[in-house]
Design a protein around this motif. Structure first.
Motif, PDB file in Angstrom:
ATOM      1  N   ILE A  16      30.213  38.378  16.762  1.00 42.92           N
ATOM      2  CA  ILE A  16      31.477  37.550  15.159  1.00 42.92           C
ATOM      3  C   ILE A  16      30.028  36.564  14.312  1.00 42.92           C
ATOM      4  O   ILE A  16      30.627  37.113  13.381  1.00 42.92           O
ATOM      5  CB  ILE A  16      32.797  36.827  15.693  1.00 42.92           C
ATOM      6  N   HIS A  17      29.319  36.068  15.218  1.00 39.32           N
ATOM      7  CA  HIS A  17      28.968  35.397  13.873  1.00 39.32           C
ATOM      8  C   HIS A  17      27.729  36.472  12.895  1.00 39.32           C
ATOM      9  O   HIS A  17      27.283  36.196  11.910  1.00 39.32           O
ATOM     10  CB  HIS A  17      27.595  34.410  14.625  1.00 39.32           C
ATOM     11  N   HIS A  18      27.225  36.901  13.768  1.00 37.03           N
ATOM     12  CA  HIS A  18      26.343  38.300  13.336  1.00 37.03           C
ATOM     13  C   HIS A  18      27.243  38.888  11.791  1.00 37.03           C
ATOM     14  O   HIS A  18      26.803  39.103  10.930  1.00 37.03           O
ATOM     15  CB  HIS A  18      25.703  39.424  14.057  1.00 37.03           C
ATOM     16  N   LEU A  19      28.260  39.185  11.818  1.00 35.33           N
ATOM     17  CA  LEU A  19      28.902  40.543  11.159  1.00 35.33           C
ATOM     18  C   LEU A  19      29.701  39.160  10.256  1.00 35.33           C
ATOM     19  O   LEU A  19      29.760  39.477   8.993  1.00 35.33           O
ATOM     20  CB  LEU A  19      30.170  40.497  12.230  1.00 35.33           C
ATOM     21  N   ALA A  20      29.966  37.888  10.417  1.00 35.69           N
ATOM     22  CA  ALA A  20      30.605  36.989   9.219  1.00 35.69           C
ATOM     23  C   ALA A  20      29.176  36.473   8.790  1.00 35.69           C
ATOM     24  O   ALA A  20      29.424  36.471   7.033  1.00 35.69           O
ATOM     25  CB  ALA A  20      31.129  35.682   9.710  1.00 35.69           C
ATOM     26  N   GLN A  21      27.906  36.843   9.418  1.00 34.99           N
ATOM     27  CA  GLN A  21      26.744  36.201   8.109  1.00 34.99           C
ATOM     28  C   GLN A  21      26.575  37.316   7.296  1.00 34.99           C
ATOM     29  O   GLN A  21      26.151  37.026   6.147  1.00 34.99           O
ATOM     30  CB  GLN A  21      25.846  36.025   8.807  1.00 34.99           C
ATOM     31  N   CYS A  22      26.870  38.383   8.221  1.00 37.77           N
ATOM     32  CA  CYS A  22      26.141  39.352   7.077  1.00 37.77           C
ATOM     33  C   CYS A  22      27.751  39.441   6.341  1.00 37.77           C
ATOM     34  O   CYS A  22      27.376  40.151   4.649  1.00 37.77           O
ATOM     35  CB  CYS A  22      26.737  41.207   8.100  1.00 37.77           C
ATOM     36  N   LEU A  23      28.606  39.816   6.415  1.00 34.05           N
ATOM     37  CA  LEU A  23      29.900  39.951   5.107  1.00 34.05           C
ATOM     38  C   LEU A  23      29.792  38.250   4.000  1.00 34.05           C
ATOM     39  O   LEU A  23      29.960  38.716   3.043  1.00 34.05           O
ATOM     40  CB  LEU A  23      31.514  40.001   5.961  1.00 34.05           C
ATOM     41  N   GLN A  24      29.969  37.243   4.198  1.00 33.39           N
ATOM     42  CA  GLN A  24      29.303  36.122   3.717  1.00 33.39           C
ATOM     43  C   GLN A  24      28.011  36.474   2.645  1.00 33.39           C
ATOM     44  O   GLN A  24      27.759  36.012   1.587  1.00 33.39           O
ATOM     45  CB  GLN A  24      28.692  34.885   4.377  1.00 33.39           C
TER      46      GLN A  24
END
Length: 214
Positions: A16-24
């Motif tokens: 979740i953290h990895h994808l959230a950072q990527c999308l942000q």
């Protein structure tokens, strides 16, 4: 080349953290759905939407559909949820029914195609819905270039788009089949594209509520 992230069950906090950072950061991700793989970007990030438009290629200003993890996320995308939409969501969500709402005026014209409306659905993939409850709604256009066949596997995505997307979420093969049915809910209930959910099924639900279907 895209990073491949395996999603065999519910997403982990690290995923979740990895994808959230990527999308942000304006990233574009491929995720599995209950039909095909989709290209997921934040619908609120103009830079990401511009990248998405470039990746998809010629679209003639077509809007990008949006996926939500839960119906409560509709408030981020539209101000009005008509009764007919609530009836259909209760019956067919999560599932292959895209509903067309009036879009919030703050949303990018890239997302809406300048039409002032937005197509939204909740996919019937609990893993992806759980992911979106943490990171928010995502665009849900098919993970292929315009004019090319939709992707049913990570291999399909990698072949077409592996060099231009940031992460491919590997949820295994998707079911494929018919695309979602697209239904306008304002000012009247009207089918714009008949897909996996038939007109007959929609009529059976709406007729009980005395609502006509155009």
């Amino acid at each position: 080349m895209a990073t491949v992230l395996e999603l065999n069950s519910a997403p982990s906090p690290q995923q979740i953290h990895h994808l959230a950072q990527c999308l942000q950061d304006g990233g574009v991700v491929a995720v599995p759905t209950d039909s095909f793989y989709a290209l997921a970007a934040s619908p609120f990030n103009e830079m990401a939407l511009e990248r998405l438009m470039h990746i998809k290629g010629e679209r003639n200003h077509k809007p990008f559909p949006v996926l939500v993890g839960d119906p409560s996320q509709l408030d981020w995308l539209t101000e009005v949820i008509p009764d007919v939409a609530r009836i259909l969501m209760k019956e067919f969500w999560p599932g292959l029914l895209t509903l067309i709402f009036q879009a919030r005026s703050t949303l990018s014209p890239i997302l809406t195609g300048g039409q002032g409306t937005i197509g939204i659905r909740q996919p019937n993939d609990p893993r992806v819905c759980e992911l979106m409850t943490h990171i928010g709604p995502l665009t849900g256009t098919s993970a292929n270039r315009s004019g090319q066949p939709p992707a049913e596997s990570v291999g399909d995505v990698m072949e077409q788009l592996g060099s231009v997307v940031d992460v491919i979420v590997d949820g295994g093969p998707t079911p494929g089949g018919q695309p979602s049915t697209v239904l306008q809910v304002v000012p009247e209930a009207r089918i714009l594209r008949e897909g996996a959910i038939s007109r007959l099924k929609l009529q059976e639900v709406l007729v009980r509520k005395g609502i006509p279907l155009s």
